[in-house]
Design a protein around this motif. Structure first.
Motif, short mmCIF file in Angstrom:
data_model
loop_
_atom_site.label_atom_id
_atom_site.label_comp_id
_atom_site.label_asym_id
_atom_site.label_seq_id
_atom_site.Cartn_x
_atom_site.Cartn_y
_atom_site.Cartn_z
N ASN A 10 1.77 14.74 -11.40
CA ASN A 10 2.49 15.26 -10.23
C ASN A 10 3.81 15.92 -10.58
O ASN A 10 4.46 16.47 -9.70
CB ASN A 10 2.74 14.13 -9.23
N HIS A 11 4.23 15.85 -11.83
CA HIS A 11 5.53 16.40 -12.23
C HIS A 11 5.39 17.59 -13.16
O HIS A 11 6.35 17.98 -13.81
CB HIS A 11 6.37 15.31 -12.88
N ASP A 34 5.30 16.08 -21.46
CA ASP A 34 6.11 16.38 -20.28
C ASP A 34 6.39 17.87 -20.18
O ASP A 34 6.21 18.61 -21.14
CB ASP A 34 7.38 15.54 -20.24
#
Length: 170
Positions: A10-11, A34
């Motif tokens: 979701n990021h 990330d």
């Protein structure tokens, strides 16, 4: 790295299952990449992961992977293995994995020309609420951020004699 399962979080990050042993590596792992480009190994062990294939995201950022040669599903987090799910010997070399987000609208109420209902779904998700008078043509009437898992939504009651509502994730 020899990734088999890949899913977006979701990021904007990527979670992948790495079957490094196929590529001559020492152990298999589940890795989070990330959005900034740093790689963080979520779990890496030669005793619990044996050819992790499919990978999926569950509520709260939990990660689950199909452990192909372990004949089980493994739930992992940044703290390591949280749970190992087996099916009494009926899970034979799982390969793919899909996690479906649950969403339910319930407890509708009409008060002062407004309709209000509760939404149950994944914490942290944003949902679009749509309405239709004929179940064929749907339009967005609003959106709601579900911080805790249950949230209330209120919208003006339309003039149509009947109205249907549904929620969906973007």
């Amino acid at each position: 790295i020899a990734p088999l399962g890949i899913v977006l979080d979701n990021h904007g990050g990527i979670v992948l299952s790495d079957v490094a042993t196929f590529a001559g590596g020492p152990y298999d792992s589940v890795i989070r990449v990330d959005p900034i480009g740093g790689i963080q190994t979520v779990i890496a062990t030669n005793t619990l992961l044996h050819v992790p294939t499919g990978v999926g995201l569950m509520s709260g950022g939990r990660i689950i992977t199909a452990n192909n040669q372990g004949a089980n599903l493994v739930q992992v987090s940044s703290n390591g293995v949280e749970s190992v799910f087996t099916s009494g010997g009926n899970l034979n070399q799982p390969f793919g994995l899909a996690v479906v987000h649950k969403l339910a609208l319930f407890s509708p109420a009409i008060t002062n020309n407004f309709v209000t209902f509760n939404i149950f779904g994944e914490p942290g998700e944003i949902y679009f609420i749509e309405s239709s008078s004929n179940l064929f043509n749907w339009g967005i009437v609003g959106s709601v951020s579900n911080a805790t898992g249950t949230v209330q939504f209120t919208t003006p009651l339309p003039p149509a004699p009947q109205q249907f509502y549904r929620g969906r994730a973007p």
